[in-house]
Design a protein around this motif. Structure first.
Motif, PDB file in Angstrom:
ATOM      1  N   UNK A   1       1.049  -1.235   0.043  1.00  0.00           N
ATOM      2  CA  UNK A   1       0.053   0.093   0.020  1.00  0.00           C
ATOM      3  C   UNK A   1       0.780   1.223   0.192  1.00  0.00           C
ATOM      4  N   UNK A   2       0.378   2.335  -0.892  1.00  0.00           N
ATOM      5  CA  UNK A   2       1.526   3.553  -0.947  1.00  0.00           C
ATOM      6  C   UNK A   2       0.283   4.464  -1.402  1.00  0.00           C
TER       7      UNK A   2
ATOM      8  N   UNK B   1      -7.258   7.518  -1.404  1.00  0.00           N
ATOM      9  CA  UNK B   1      -5.946   6.893  -2.231  1.00  0.00           C
ATOM     10  C   UNK B   1      -5.718   7.657  -3.503  1.00  0.00           C
ATOM     11  N   UNK B   2      -4.538   8.610  -3.608  1.00  0.00           N
ATOM     12  CA  UNK B   2      -4.554   9.434  -4.369  1.00  0.00           C
ATOM     13  C   UNK B   2      -4.326   8.731  -6.011  1.00  0.00           C
ATOM     14  N   UNK B   3      -4.054   9.822  -6.947  1.00  0.00           N
ATOM     15  CA  UNK B   3      -3.709   9.229  -8.327  1.00  0.00           C
ATOM     16  C   UNK B   3      -2.296   8.599  -8.113  1.00  0.00           C
ATOM     17  N   UNK B   4      -2.301   7.618  -8.599  1.00  0.00           N
ATOM     18  CA  UNK B   4      -0.657   6.910  -8.562  1.00  0.00           C
ATOM     19  C   UNK B   4      -0.765   5.884  -7.412  1.00  0.00           C
ATOM     20  N   UNK B   5      -1.591   5.990  -6.376  1.00  0.00           N
ATOM     21  CA  UNK B   5      -1.650   5.024  -5.230  1.00  0.00           C
ATOM     22  C   UNK B   5      -1.578   3.568  -5.668  1.00  0.00           C
ATOM     23  N   UNK B   6      -1.110   2.804  -4.637  1.00  0.00           N
ATOM     24  CA  UNK B   6      -1.235   1.410  -4.690  1.00  0.00           C
ATOM     25  C   UNK B   6      -1.861   0.900  -3.505  1.00  0.00           C
ATOM     26  N   UNK B   7      -2.987   0.040  -3.978  1.00  0.00           N
ATOM     27  CA  UNK B   7      -3.850  -0.714  -2.677  1.00  0.00           C
ATOM     28  C   UNK B   7      -3.439  -2.043  -2.768  1.00  0.00           C
ATOM     29  N   UNK B   8      -3.957  -3.106  -1.788  1.00  0.00           N
ATOM     30  CA  UNK B   8      -3.443  -4.189  -1.705  1.00  0.00           C
ATOM     31  C   UNK B   8      -4.195  -5.281  -2.936  1.00  0.00           C
TER      32      UNK B   8
ATOM     33  N   UNK C   1      -2.049  -5.186  -5.418  1.00  0.00           N
ATOM     34  CA  UNK C   1      -1.534  -4.367  -6.882  1.00  0.00           C
ATOM     35  C   UNK C   1      -2.646  -3.549  -7.423  1.00  0.00           C
ATOM     36  N   UNK C   2      -3.381  -3.150  -6.878  1.00  0.00           N
ATOM     37  CA  UNK C   2      -4.506  -2.218  -7.323  1.00  0.00           C
ATOM     38  C   UNK C   2      -3.894  -0.762  -7.536  1.00  0.00           C
ATOM     39  N   UNK C   3      -3.886  -0.473  -8.798  1.00  0.00           N
ATOM     40  CA  UNK C   3      -3.613   1.090  -8.824  1.00  0.00           C
ATOM     41  C   UNK C   3      -4.630   2.223  -9.285  1.00  0.00           C
ATOM     42  N   UNK C   4      -4.541   3.120  -8.628  1.00  0.00           N
ATOM     43  CA  UNK C   4      -5.483   4.242  -8.772  1.00  0.00           C
ATOM     44  C   UNK C   4      -4.909   5.121  -9.839  1.00  0.00           C
ATOM     45  N   UNK C   5      -5.952   5.232 -10.842  1.00  0.00           N
ATOM     46  CA  UNK C   5      -5.544   6.191 -11.869  1.00  0.00           C
ATOM     47  C   UNK C   5      -6.570   7.207 -12.148  1.00  0.00           C
ATOM     48  N   UNK C   6      -6.609   8.310 -12.746  1.00  0.00           N
ATOM     49  CA  UNK C   6      -7.573   9.296 -13.340  1.00  0.00           C
ATOM     50  C   UNK C   6      -8.807   8.348 -14.056  1.00  0.00           C
ATOM     51  N   UNK C   7      -9.818   8.814 -13.791  1.00  0.00           N
ATOM     52  CA  UNK C   7     -11.026   8.002 -14.521  1.00  0.00           C
ATOM     53  C   UNK C   7     -12.259   8.904 -14.569  1.00  0.00           C
ATOM     54  N   UNK C   8     -12.997   8.854 -15.446  1.00  0.00           N
ATOM     55  CA  UNK C   8     -14.376   9.217 -15.562  1.00  0.00           C
ATOM     56  C   UNK C   8     -15.559   8.259 -15.374  1.00  0.00           C
TER      57      UNK C   8
END
Length: 804
Positions: free
Chosen positions: A43-44, A94-101, A103-110
Motif C-alpha cells: 500500500x502506498x 488513495x491519490x492518483x498513483x496510489x497502490x492498494x492491496x 497491486x490495485x493502482x489508482x488512475x484518473x478516471x471518468x
C-alpha cells in the motif's frame, strides 16, 4: 497469539530492531513465530482527506461527486459510491498513483461523464478483513473519529505502519497470551527491563460495596472474584488507537466499554466481563453451578440448556453469564448503559473447558482460562479497566473493589543444582552465568552451595519441577550454543535390511506399473475373514469389537481390496488398479497372540489402457494380472523358480485362476473373481492376486550376471503341437526348455486352437523357439539337431505331435 510490534515497544525497548530479526530471536529461544505480517504491505499513496462538498452525480443515482481537500494546493474531485459519504467527513483517500492491496493502482478516471481523481477508501480496501471492522464501517467508507490534518499519511493514523508477529504457542506457555507476558519474554531475550502500565484510578466518594455484593457457592470452580463499579459512563466508539490495536490482534471493535475489556484481556491476559449494572436485576452476584435443565440466553441470542457441569454467574436467581465463556443477553452492555459492573475472576480451567466444549463456544477468554491465568493480575486488570473507562467513557469509578473468596498468591519455589544443569545440557556453565539468566527472566534466585533456589512468579505457572528450570536456562543460553557431541561406543551404519529393500522394490515396481497403494482395515466380518485365505486357520475374534462388520482379524487382504473396488465402482470410477502390502493374522496353537504374516495383494478392474483418441483400448484380463506378477518376479530375480499352475479356488473363476508356486511350494494365486461373487459385490469384471512375501523375500538369488549383446544372428523355429486337451502349455514349455539346452534362448506360446480341424479331445498349441550361440553364427544343421531333440522329447514325455 498476534503481537503488534508497535504495541510491544511500549513495554520493552526494542531498540529499533527489525520485526523479522526479533521474530528470529523469539523462535530461537523456544517460542515459534509462525509469521510476520507487515500491515501496509503493498500500500502506498493513501492520505487523510477532508470532504468539502458532496453533490449527487448528475447521471447516476448511487454515485456522489465530492470535492476533497488532501492537503494540496487545490481540492480534488472524487466520484464515490459509498452510501455513508458526506460533507465534513475526514476520510482516507488513495491519490492518483496510489497502490492498494492486490497491486490495485489508482488512475484518473471518468465515471458516468464525471472526472474522478482518486478514491475514498473503506477499511476493506486498505487490506483489513471485514470480520475485524466495526459494524458502522462494515459497509461504506471509513470516517476518522479523531481530528486529522488533510494530507497526512493515513496509514500512520490507522496504525497500519505496524507489523504483527504470530506466535505459535504451546499449551504450557499461556503466560505469552498477553502483551505483558510477551514483553517479559522479549525482555529476557534482549536483557532489558519491562515497563508496566501505570494504573491511577481516581475514585468517587461512593463505595462499590454499597452497590454490589458477591458470594461464591462453587469455591473450587471460582476461588477468587473481584468486582468494580463504574457509573455515569457514556457508550460510544473507543479511541481509534485502541480500535486499530484490537483489529491487529484479530478482535473486532464494538464500543468503548467492551473494547476496553478486550484490550485488558490482550494486555494482561486476564479475561474481564462488563455487565450492565441496571440490567442485572439485583444488587448481588452469586457464583454457582447450573441446575439440571436450567436455561439461559447468551450474547449470541442462542438459548442454552445447562447442566451441573457448568459454572454460572447469577444475580441470585437467574443466570447472567456462563462463567469464563460468554455473558448473558439479559445483562449486555448496550447504547443506553450508564453503569458498568466489571468482573475480574479466576475460574477453574477444566470447568470453563467443559462449558465451552458442550456449547461449542470457543473464545479468547475461554482459551485463557483453560490454559491458566495469573491470579496476581486480577486486581490490576480490574483497576486498569476502571481507569480506562473513566478516561474514555467518562465514567466515575466507585471507591474500592468487592472481593469474594481467596486464592494462594504466593509464588512457587523450585530448586536445581549447577551439576544437573551442566550434566543435562552438556555445558560448563558457571554459577554467575546461571544467576544472570534467572535475573533476565525476572525470577528471584538465591544460591546455596551451587544449588539455585528459584522463586517463580505466578505468571509462569508452567514452571513446577527442576527440569523446567533446565529448559529455561537452555533456551536463554541459546540452543545454538549448546555443545554437540558424537555418540560413543560401538556403532554401525544404518540401512535397510534385505527384507525391507525387497519390500520397497515391490512397492516401487507396482507403482511404476500403474497401481495405487491402498491401506485397508485389518478388521472384517466373520464371512469375509474366511474368503480367499491362503492358510485355513481358526478365526480370531475381538473381545470388544466396534461393530460386527469389524469383529474378526483378516486371513486375506483380497476381500478388503474388493470392498475398495466396490466403493469406487459405485461412484463411477470403473478403471482401478490397487495393491496393498499388509499383515494377515494366523492363530497359533498354544500361543496367546496370533502370528502376523505379511502378504501382497492386488485388485485390477476396467481398462488397462485407455483410448483417448487414437490409442489402443485394452481391458484388464488374466494375462495383465499374470504379467504384473511375472514382471515382479523378474525384478526379484525369481523368474526361473516361479511357476503358474491351474487352480480351483473358492470365489475365483474356475478357468481363469492360477496358483503361484515358488520352487514347487504354493505361495499365492492370481485370477478373475468369480462372476457370481462379482455380482454379489456389484463390481465389474475384476482380477486379483495375493502372495506370501516371506518365502519370496527369503529365497536366495544369484548375483546378476550380465551378458554382452549378441553379435551373431539368431534362428527362429515355430512349431504347432497337437496334444490332449488336458495337457498344459506350461508343461510343454518346461519340456522344450530342458531339451533345448544352451542353444535355446526363448520359448513362447503364440497360438492356441481347438475346433473342427482338430480331433475331439485334442488341441493345438503353437510355440516360437529362438536359438542362438553368442560365440558364432549357427548353422542350419546345428539347429536342426537340437530342434529334433526338442520334438522327440515332446513326443516322448507329452505325446505331442507336430500339426500338419
Amino acid at each position: 497469539m498476534f503481537v503488534s510490534y508497535k504495541w510491544l515497544s511500549e513495554y520493552v525497548d526494542l531498540g529499533g530492531m527489525p520485526a523479522k530479526e526479533l521474530a528470529e530471536k523469539i523462535t530461537r529461544s523456544g517460542i515459534e513465530v509462525e509469521g510476520v505480517e507487515k500491515l501496509d504491505e503493498g500500500i502506498k499513496g493513501v492520505v487523510t482527506g477532508y470532504v468539502l462538498e458532496k453533490e449527487q452525480h448528475p447521471n447516476a443515482d448511487k454515485l456522489n461527486v465530492c470535492q476533497v481537500d488532501i492537503g494540496e494546493d487545490e481540492p480534488v474531485q472524487i466520484v464515490c459510491g459509498a452510501p455513508n459519504v458526506d460533507k465534513g467527513q475526514k476520510v482516507a483517500v488513495a491519490k492518483v498513483g496510489a497502490v492498494l492491496p492486490g497491486n490495485f493502482k489508482i488512475k484518473k478516471a471518468k465515471l458516468r461523464g464525471e472526472a474522478s481523481h482518486g478514491m475514498i477508501c473503506s477499511l476493506q480496501e486498505l487490506g483489513i478483513e471485514s470480520k475485524l471492522i466495526a459494524k458502522e464501517y462494515a459497509e461504506g467508507i471509513f470516517v476518522f473519529p479523531n481530528d486529522v490534518t488533510p494530507g497526512e499519511d493515513a496509514l500512520l493514523q490507522l496504525n497500519l505502519d505496524d507489523e504483527v508477529l504470530e506466535l505459535g504457542l504451546t499449551p504450557n506457555r499461556s503466560d505469552c497470551l498477553s502483551m505483558i507476558g510477551v514483553a517479559y519474554e522479549v525482555a529476557a531475550i534482549l536483557d532489558c527491563s519491562v515497563k508496566l502500565p501505570e494504573i491511577e484510578v481516581n475514585e468517587a466518594a461512593e463505595r462499590a460495596e454499597d452497590w454490589i455484593k458477591v458470594s461464591i457457592e462453587a469455591k473450587e470452580d471460582n476461588p477468587l472474584y473481584v468486582a468494580r463499579v463504574v457509573k455515569n459512563v457514556k457508550i460510544g466508539p473507543s479511541p481509534l488507537w485502541m480500535q486499530t490495536r484490537l483489529m491487529a490482534e484479530g478482535i473486532r471493535p464494538h464500543n468503548n466499554v467492551v473494547d476496553i475489556t478486550n484490550y485488558i484481556l490482550l494486555e494482561y491476559g486476564q479475561p474481564l466481563h462488563a455487565f450492565d449494572y441496571d440490567r442485572l436485576g439485583s444488587k448481588e452476584i452469586v457464583v454457582r453451578r447450573a441446575r439440571e435443565g436450567e436455561k439461559m440466553v447468551t450474547l449470541d441470542n442462542a438459548e442454552r440448556t445447562l447442566s451441573p457441569e457448568h459454572l454460572l454467574i447469577t444475580n441470585g436467581t437467574e443466570a447472567v453469564a456462563m462463567a469464563g465463556v460468554m455473558g448473558g443477553a439479559n445483562s449486555e452492555v448496550e447504547a443506553d448503559t450508564t453503569t458498568v459492573l466489571i468482573e475480574s475472576a479466576y475460574f477453574n480451567g477444566q470447568r470453563v473447558r467443559q462449558a465451552s466444549k458442550d456449547h461449542g463456544l470457543r473464545s479468547e477468554a475461554s482459551a485463557r482460562f483453560e490454559k491458566g491465568v495469573d491470579p496476581n493480575r486480577l486486581q490490576a486488570a480490574a483497576d486498569r479497566a476502571a481507569q480506562l473507562m473513566a478516561e474514555y467513557a467518562g465514567g466515575e469509578v466507585l471507591a474500592g473493589s468487592v472481593v469474594a473468596g481467596e486464592i494462594n498468591l504466593e509464588p512457587k519455589t523450585v530448586s536445581v543444582t549447577l551439576e544437573k544443569l551442566n550434566r543435562v545440557l552438556g555445558t560448563n556453565l558457571q554459577t554467575v552465568e546461571v544467576e544472570d539468566i534467572f535475573r533476565r527472566l525476572k525470577f528471584e534466585v538465591t544460591t546455596d552451595n551451587e544449588q539455585f533456589i528459584v522463586t517463580v512468579p505466578t505468571r509462569r505457572g508452567d514452571i513446577t519441577i527442576p527440569e523446567d528450570l533446565v529448559e529455561e536456562v537452555a533456551r536463554l543460553y541459546g540452543y545454538d550454543n549448546l555443545p554437540t557431541t558424537v555418540p560413543t561406543g560401538a556403532t554401525s551404519p544404518g540401512g535397510l535390511t534385505g527384507y525391507q529393500e525387497k519390500r520397497r522394490a515391490v512397492r516401487r515396481f507396482l507403482e511404476g506399473a500403474g497401481l495405487n497403494q491402498a491401506i485397508t482395515y485389518s478388521l472384517t466380518s466373520e464371512k469375509k475373514a474366511k474368503e480367499y485365505a491362503l492358510d485355513t486357520r481358526e478365526l480370531i475374534k475381538l473381545a470388544m469389537p466396534m461393530s460386527e462388520e469389524r469383529a474378526f482379524l483378516r486371513l486375506s487382504i483380497v476381500p478388503q481390496l474388493l470392498e475398495a473396488v466396490a466403493y469406487n465402482n459405485a461412484r463411477q470410477i470403473d478403471s482401478l488398479a490397487l495393491y496393498e502390502v499388509g499383515d494377515v493374522f494366523l492363530k497359533e496353537t498354544g500361543a496367546e497372540l496370533p502370528a502376523e504374516e505379511e502378504h501382497l495383494a492386488g485388485a485390477i478392474t476396467g481398462l488397462w489402457e485407455e483410448n483417448p483418441w487414437q490409442g489402443e483400448k485394452k481391458a484388464v484380463d488374466f494375462f495383465v494380472a499374470k504379467g504384473l506378477l511375472e514382471g515382479l518376479f523378474a525384478k526379484l530375480g525369481l523368474s526361473e523358480r516361479v511357476a503358474f499352475k491351474k487352480a480351483d479356488i473358492s470365489g475365483m473363476h474356475p478357468g481363469r485362476t492360477a496358483a503361484v508356486e515358488l520352487d514347487g511350494e504354493a505361495i499365492g494365486f492370481v485370477g478373475q473373481v468369480h462372476p457370481q461373487q462379482a455380482k454379489d459385490l456389484d463390481i465389474k469384471e475384476t482380477y486379483v492376486f495375493e502372495l506370501k512375501l516371506s518365502p519370496l523375500f527369503a529365497a536366495e538369488t544369484e548375483a546378476v550376471a550380465y551378458e554382452p549383446i549378441p553379435r551373431f544372428p539368431s534362428i527362429t523355429r515355430d512349431i504347432a503341437l497337437v496334444v490332449d486337451s488336458s495337457v498344459e502349455a506350461g508343461e510343454l514349455q518346461a519340456i522344450i526348455k530342458e531339451a533345448g539346452g544352451e542353444l535355446l534362448k526363448d520359448a513362447r506360446v503364440f497360438d492356441l486352437y481347438e475346433g473342427e480341424h482338430i480331433e475331439a479331445g485334442k488341441k493345438s498349441i503353437a510355440f516360437s523357439l529362438k536359438y542362438f550361440d553368442p560365440a558364432k553364427t549357427l548353422t542350419d544343421e546345428e539347429v536342426v539337431k537340437v530342434h529334433n531333440g526338442v520334438l522327440d522329447a515332446l513326443k516322448e514325455k507329452a505325446g505331442a505331435e507336430l500339426r500338419s
